[in-house]
Design an enzyme around this catalytic site. Structure first.
Site, PDB file in Angstrom:
ATOM      1  N   ASN A   1       0.837  -1.200   0.000  1.00 18.16           N
ATOM      2  CA  ASN A   1       0.000   0.000   0.000  1.00 18.16           C
ATOM      3  C   ASN A   1       0.871   1.250   0.000  1.00 18.16           C
ATOM      4  OD1 ASN A   1      -2.478  -1.562   2.122  1.00 18.16           O
ATOM      5  ND2 ASN A   1      -2.582  -1.169  -0.076  1.00 18.16           N
TER       6      ASN A   1
ATOM      7  N   ARG B   1      -1.752 -10.395   4.926  1.00 14.45           N
ATOM      8  CA  ARG B   1      -2.015  -9.070   5.487  1.00 14.45           C
ATOM      9  C   ARG B   1      -3.339  -9.005   6.240  1.00 14.45           C
ATOM     10  NH1 ARG B   1      -1.963  -8.708  -0.136  1.00 14.45           N
ATOM     11  NH2 ARG B   1      -3.768  -7.786  -1.217  1.00 14.45           N
TER      12      ARG B   1
ATOM     13  N   HIS C   1     -10.285  -7.080   1.593  1.00 16.15           N
ATOM     14  CA  HIS C   1      -9.560  -6.179   0.696  1.00 16.15           C
ATOM     15  C   HIS C   1     -10.540  -5.237  -0.004  1.00 16.15           C
ATOM     16  CE1 HIS C   1      -6.170  -9.039   1.190  1.00 16.15           C
ATOM     17  NE2 HIS C   1      -7.159  -9.929   1.207  1.00 16.15           N
TER      18      HIS C   1
END
Length: 756
Positions: free
Chosen positions: A576, A621, A708
């Site tokens: 990110n 993640r 996500h």
């Protein structure tokens, strides 16, 4: 009222507990809520409060503070004062909403409020009217201690939302913004403050449909607002007069009384030329039937059942075997390519015939809520679906203030009027299907067999009808639904007397019960005691085909048990920070901090919900983000993995633009259908998320979904009923929790931003 420290009348300090003392020392406040209740309101008299202190008006009755209407019978006024305030001296009075009529002051001595306690036992407020009639209101008072943090959070939420919010159920009234200043300058690193401190405004197109009467979300009537000429359909105009066409002025909308019903000549309906002649209007309207395409029966990993009626007609079984023709119709491809080929058809016709789901059942059995949920589900899957509510047509054609007598079985005028609006709604639905629509949900009681026969005759040759009957035998649920109906339905919006509305609706219900005939004809699904989410039965008769099977599969798993669903992206990842898409990097420092804040938040928000669960994708993640959360089971779903970026995985958008300009431009033109080379599109993501939606509907306990951006956009679009084309553009920011509250009143949304 003084603002300095004072004592109670007995000389003791105000409150004796350590928590109260600490609140006093920290600037704690008293939130005071005054409520008045009366089920027999007279005219348009508005309760007010006035007294000797500026917070509650003044001795001048013309400056009295108006109480806000909380429900049809309840009025409320809230304010905040220091806990050690001196005695408040006040009274209630009634003021007319319009005109200059004199105020009516309550009888008896002034009321005294000391330390949050109302002195004496004055639970009734009595008002003597001119006719010597005495009007009684029940009086309720509640005083809660709140911290300055709560007040600051409430004020901040009010400023950002530009509408009242709640802190522990506390509305924003008479709150000075000063307490918030210190908080803004202080440290926000911990989550020791009230959760409401983190509330941020939701988008204007959020999922707050729960605030709206469900039937109002249905399709707007067309035949009552346009001059479109349509098929009679019923084949028996003289019997029902049910396919009238309303002619209104194009330049200026006509009132209901100005609408003229025109019955087309049956001999000129659907002639060979595909045109309809209206002798009254003298015009022709083209009615070309949309081309149909053969759809695919696709097993997408969640059953895709064909339903087989059992010998008892009271149960069904799933047959997951695909016939040879269906198997061969799926493109010979593998992985995402096969999913992509299937997804290409999502926005096209899915069946050879149009489908009408016709609701059946007594009032207050959950028909409209079921219709709304089913409409939302089918739209999300890509089926062009609309919800037609006959009550909406009735209110527009005959007004919203019809008494129970209008619904009597021995009232021929009422029967004719109700059949007429039902036929108008059915004509609207059929016309919409002929223009390209696929699934129409026809929402009405349809309790007698004669009404259902009329609808089947109108639909003959135009669409397939499946009756969906909702049956509820739980008196507690029925009573709850009846009371919600009185509070929310436009039929009782002008009825100030709640009890009178309740009596009228019970009489209406009794009228329907006299003529109720359970469905035994045609194709049908019966939902028996399913709305509670605790067992129940579902009966299926003469159901076949892919889409009807999906509908039944959805209905088997849906219920109206209230519970929250929390959606959040993983904490910020290293990719990110670098601006790279896809991949599977670990969290950045900010992402690690968010994972701890999220764990703290969930512990506080779901501390009494031990049955809650945490769902993540299989990517590290999301798993790392969920790792600090303790006390709840964690489930990994491959379906929750981020959209597959194919050969673009790990690239930045700038790199894609430079090295693959054609792909960059293709994605920019249509993000919904664009498929990354060897990857997925948003439509593919929706396809694989269907089992997740079914499981979320099935759950009765809270669920936290850590996933996500693309995946959460698709999930959020389902709950918010957002069009498919908007999904790639929905805002789902990092470090923000979207709480979706599901329940009998619909879907509501709240957002918490834990970090910038």
């Amino acid at each position: 009222m003084g603002t300095g420290v004072s004592k109670n009348a007995d000389g003791g300090s105000n409150g004796g507990e350590e928590r109260e003392e600490s609140l006093d020392q920290a600037g704690g406040q008293l939130y005071v809520s005054l409520k008045m209740e009366n089920y027999k309101l007279k005219g348009e008299l508005i309760p007010h409060v006035y007294g000797s202190d500026p917070l509650v008006g003044s001795c001048d009755s013309s400056k009295a503070l108006s109480m806000e209407r909380e429900s049809a019978s309840m009025w409320e006024l809230s304010f905040v004062v220091p806990p050690n305030h001196e005695t408040l001296d006040f009274k209630f009075l009634l003021k007319p909403k319009h005109g200059n009529m004199p105020c009516i002051v309550e009888e008896g001595p002034n009321r005294l409020l000391t330390g949050g306690t109302l002195q004496g036992d004055a639970r009734l407020a009595l008002f003597k009217l001119d006719s010597e009639e005495v009007l009684e209101y029940r009086v309720f008072i509640k005083a809660d201690r709140v911290s300055p943090f709560d007040l600051a959070a409430s004020w901040r939420a009010y400023q950002e939302n530009l509408r009242p919010s709640t802190v522990r159920g506390i509305p924003d009234v008479s709150i000075n913004s000063a307490p918030a200043t210190g908080l803004e300058n202080g440290s926000l690193a911990s989550l020791e403050l009230d959760l409401e401190h983190y509330v941020v405004p939701a988008p204007s197109t959020s999922a707050n449909s729960g605030m709206v009467y469900a039937a109002n979300l249905a399709e707007n009537p067309q035949l009552l607002t346009t001059a479109r000429v349509l098929n009679d359909g019923s084949g028996s105009v003289s019997q029902f007069k049910d396919s009238g066409i309303c002619r209104v002025s194009v330049d200026q909308p006509a009132s209901i009384k100005e609408m003229e019903v025109i019955v087309p000549d049956p001999q000129n309906v659907y002639s060979g030329s595909g045109m309809v002649e209206s002798k009254s209007v003298g015009t022709f309207s083209s009615l070309q039937k949309a081309d149909t395409h053969r759809g695919l029966f696709v097993d997408r990993g969640v059953g895709s059942p064909r339903l087989v009626k059992s010998s008892s007609s009271s149960a069904f079984s799933f047959d997951l075997k695909l016939d040879t023709e269906t198997k061969n119709s799926i493109p010979a491809a593998a992985g995402a390519v096969a999913a992509a080929a299937i997804a290409d058809r999502m926005l096209g016709p899915k069946e050879d015939r149009h489908l009408a789901i016709v609701l059946v059942g007594l009032p207050a059995r959950g028909k409209t809520f079921t219709a709304v949920k089913l409409t939302r589900y089918l739209r999300w899957l890509g089926h062009d679906t609309k919800h037609f509510n006959v009550g909406k047509y009735r209110r527009l054609k005959h007004g919203a203030n019809q008494s129970a007598d209008f619904f009597r079985a021995d009232n021929p005028e009422g029967i004719e009027a109700r059949n007429e609006v039902a036929a108008l709604a059915m004509d609207d639905m059929i016309a919409w299907m002929q223009e390209g629509g696929q699934v129409g949900i026809f929402d009405a009681t349809n309790t007698p067999r004669s009404r259902r026969n009329m609808l089947m005759k109108m639909a003959e040759g135009k669409c397939k009808i499946i009756f969906l009957e909702t049956i509820c035998n739980d008196e507690r649920i029925i009573e709850r639904n009846i009371r919600l109906k009185i509070q929310q339905s436009p039929d009782y919006a002008e009825e100030p007397d709640f009890e009178a509305g309740l009596r009228d609706f019970r009489n209406r219900l009794a009228n329907y019960e006299k003529v109720y005939e359970p469905v035994e004809e045609g194709s049908y699904v019966k939902m028996i005691d399913m709305v509670s989410g605790h067992g129940g039965q579902i009966q299926v008769n003469n159901i076949s085909g892919y889409l009807p099977g999906r509908i039944v599969f959805f209905l088997v798993n849906t219920h109206l048990t209230p519970r929250p669903i929390l959606l959040t992206r993983h904490g910020e990842s290293c990719d990110n920070v670098r601006g790279r898409i896809g991949s599977d990097s670990v969290l950045s420092d900010a992402g690690e901090l968010y994972s701890k804040k999220l764990a703290n938040f969930i512990e506080k928000r779901l501390k009494s919900e031990r049955a809650a669960s945490i769902w993540t994708s299989t990517l590290q993640r999301t798993i790392i983000t969920a790792s600090p959360i303790a006390g709840f089971p964690k489930i990994q779903w491959r379906a929750l993995d981020e959209i597959n970026a194919g050969v673009c995985d790990g690239m930045t958008y700038e790199e894609i633009k430079k090295n693959m300009p054609e792909e960059y431009e293709a994605r920019k033109k249509d993000k919904l259908r664009y498929r990354y080379p060897r990857g997925e599109s948003y439509l593919d993501v929706i396809q694989r998320l269907e089992p997740v939606i079914i499981e979320l509907e099935r759950q009765r306990a809270p669920v936290v979904v850590i996933s996500h951006q693309a995946v959460l956009r698709a999930l959020y679009a389902y709950f918010a009923d957002r069009p498919l084309k908007e999904i790639p553009h929905i805002e789902v920011p990092l470090h923000t929790i979207i709480e979706i509250q599901m329940g009998v009143t619909g879907v509501q949304e709240k957002r918490y931003k834990l970090m910038d």
